[in-house]
Each structure stands twice: as structure tokens, then as C-alpha cells.
Design an enzyme around this catalytic site. Sequence first.
Site, short mmCIF file in Angstrom:
data_model
loop_
_atom_site.label_atom_id
_atom_site.label_comp_id
_atom_site.label_asym_id
_atom_site.label_seq_id
_atom_site.Cartn_x
_atom_site.Cartn_y
_atom_site.Cartn_z
N ASP A 132 -18.35 5.61 111.64
CA ASP A 132 -16.90 5.79 111.69
C ASP A 132 -16.50 6.81 110.65
O ASP A 132 -17.21 7.00 109.65
CB ASP A 132 -16.16 4.48 111.41
N CYS A 174 -16.31 22.97 126.47
CA CYS A 174 -15.73 21.63 126.40
C CYS A 174 -14.95 21.31 127.68
O CYS A 174 -14.24 22.16 128.21
CB CYS A 174 -14.82 21.52 125.18
N HIS A 195 -9.03 16.81 121.21
CA HIS A 195 -10.25 17.61 121.33
C HIS A 195 -11.34 17.13 120.37
O HIS A 195 -12.50 16.95 120.76
CB HIS A 195 -9.96 19.08 121.09
N CYS A 250 -12.70 18.64 127.76
CA CYS A 250 -11.60 17.73 127.44
C CYS A 250 -10.28 18.25 127.99
O CYS A 250 -10.15 19.41 128.38
CB CYS A 250 -11.50 17.53 125.92
N ASP A 267 -12.72 -3.09 108.42
CA ASP A 267 -13.46 -3.09 107.16
C ASP A 267 -12.84 -4.12 106.22
O ASP A 267 -11.82 -4.73 106.51
CB ASP A 267 -13.48 -1.69 106.54
N SER A 268 -13.47 -4.32 105.07
CA SER A 268 -13.09 -5.43 104.21
C SER A 268 -11.93 -5.10 103.28
O SER A 268 -11.34 -6.00 102.70
CB SER A 268 -14.28 -5.86 103.36
N GLY A 269 -11.63 -3.82 103.11
CA GLY A 269 -10.63 -3.40 102.14
C GLY A 269 -11.21 -3.04 100.79
O GLY A 269 -10.52 -2.49 99.93
N CYS A 287 -8.94 21.48 126.31
CA CYS A 287 -9.64 22.72 126.65
C CYS A 287 -9.46 23.09 128.12
O CYS A 287 -9.49 24.28 128.48
CB CYS A 287 -11.11 22.61 126.28
N GLY A 316 -21.37 2.92 100.55
CA GLY A 316 -21.60 3.68 99.34
C GLY A 316 -22.23 5.04 99.55
O GLY A 316 -22.73 5.66 98.60
#
Length: 378
Positions: free
Chosen positions: A268, A306, A337, A308, A94-96, A311, A218
Site C-alpha cells: 500500500d 495505457c 490514471h 485507462c 492500519d493500527s495508527g 488515456c 519500518g
Amino acid sequence: MSAIRYEAIKTCKQSGARLGRVHTPHGVIETPAFMPVGTLATVKAMSPDELKELDAHIILSNTYHLFLRPGHELIREAGGLHKFMSWDRPILTDSGGFQVFSLSEMRKISEEGVEFRSHLNGDKLFLSPETATDIQNALGSDIMMAFDECPPYPAEYDYVKQSTERTSRWAERCLQHHKRPEDQALFAIVQGGMYRDLREQSARELTSMDFPGYAIGGLSVGEPKHLMYEVLDYTVPHLPAGKPRYLMGVGSPDALVEGAIRGIDMFDCVLPTRIARNGTTMTSQGRLVVRNAKYAKDFGPLDPACSCYTCRTFSRAYIRHLFKCDEILGLRLTTWHNLHFLLELMRNVRQAIQEDRLLDFRDSFFQAYGLDKDDRGF
């Protein structure tokens, strides 16, 4: 020649959501996709190999934080961010801009950029569209973001209008200053607060500059979920169909599904890793706080549905024990998880798009998760 290419695969007949691929210099991102956040060149508690085992196609790192430490010049000297952190898949930085406005109470905005104080030691610093671009060029991320101003919620119309117009001017400066367009794609960020005309103005101005991709910023800044979805409904149609669309800072399970339905390709958020470190997990049946006393003798997995590593291998009772003893393994297991949960959710979303049933998937997922139409939040 753009550093990335969006490949459209299919549009869901039931929902209008889209299935695609983003081709980058470091690999392909299957979309819609969730990007784990590695703020300081690491996804907290996870190694790069573990992220690959989870099949994370891309991770996000933070320009502001890497600028402060260890410094972008050191990372350039190391051969770029990929080599520095031993990650050979795509990276987005990202730009900061968001951090400058959210972490620094003492800041001064001008047309040139933003003067602010470091949240680490109070040093006076300055970021402009040009310096933010230079930093990201040094980092060498596959996708980099134009420097923008993220207005708070709520905010008065006149302030948001000035901010949005400044963001467009800053985006043009970033585009002109970008030194590595052949291997780094620069995305613009659509702003405009909760005002429809400003969102449409921002999208119109930025798309006229022909960026390789577009983000919507935003949002997820304190507004109600229904308002976020309303903004997406009237903003996304103004973005090019042949380029990636990225909704910044959104990572609750319901918002990922609703965002995909509205044509978003990339998401994200720090949510899954942050809450995991406090013992809060996402499961197919809703939120589970494994630290709670009722799990002291619960020898079942966090989520029976799950697959994973956490689990498959450990019980709620054991993970609770780790948290009560402040053992690092506990937060590593919950982080594993939660990331698996969201990455698997996006795999299921992609499959539902492929099979033209994303609305049916949404309804069944929300019902199991414990969300109704009036309460879609984590």
C-alpha cells in the site's frame, strides 16, 4: 477459525515470487496486490464505483485519522466502515502507530501505550494496544493491524532493540484483546529497523503467536532502496509460507516488482494519489509531469500504452489546461490514471509469475521506465 485464508497458487520458477489469493469476508484478493489508500474512508478524488471499475480488490483506511474524525463510535453506529463508505470489497486498517510517531512531535511512549497530541487541534490523546484494537473492531475492517512502534531511520541499535521488543509485547496484548477474530483478521507487524538480528528476533517472536498474517513495517522511511531490499531478503524467509505477507507503505513501481520477487503479497502507499494531485503521472516510459509547459500543445494521451479511461479519452494538453485552471477534473483524471497504472502493473506481475518469467518482466519494465540497477526509485 481465522477470518481469512491464504491460498497458494503458484511459485515462479524464474524468480521465486508467489501467486496467490487471500480469501476474506468481503471477497478475494488476488496477490501480489497493490492496495489504494483511503485514509479518511475515501480514496481521494475517486468514488467506490470508480475503484471497482479499476478492479481494486482491497483498499486501506487509517485508524488514527478515523479515530480523530468522525470517530470510531459514529462509524460503528453507521454499521461499520464498509456501510459508512459504501464499499463492499475488503478493507484493511492500519493500527495508527505510524501516524502517532510521524505526525505528533509531542508524544510520550510508555509500556502502556503512547500519549500524544492531535495534529488537528492539539488535544492530548492516548493510544494503547487495547484502544487501537477496540477502534478497529468498531470499524469492522477485514484485516486489522496490531499496534506497533515504528522507529525512525536512522536509529541507534539499543533504541531499536527496546522498540522492537515493546512491539512484540504490544502485539500479544492486541491478540488477547481482539474481540472479533471470526470476521476480522489481526496481522502482526515485524519491526527491527535495519538490524538483521532484530528483524529475525521480531519475526521469531511474532510468528510464535500464530497471527493470521504478517506485515513488514519500518521500511520506506528514508533508507536507500538497496537497504530495503536487503532487509526483505533476510526477513521474508522467517515468515510463514501459508499466510499473507504485507509490506507497509511501499508503492513505487520498482519496489512493487522487487517486493513481489522477494515473496511479498500485499502493498500500500499514498504515492500514486498524492503525486497525481500535483500533476505527476506514472507511465510505461517513466515519470511525466503533465503541468509542464512542453505539454501545452501535446494532443496525445498521458501514456500511449495505457488503456485507462483518462488515456482513452483526454489529451495531455487538456489535462494540463485543467491543472492550470485549478479544475478538480484534472487531478481526478491523473489519480485515475496512476491507480490504473499500478493496478495494471500488479496484474502484469501476476501474469508473469504464472508464466515463470517475472525476472524477464522486471528487466524489460525497468528498461522502458528508465530505471537501471543503480537507480530504482520514483
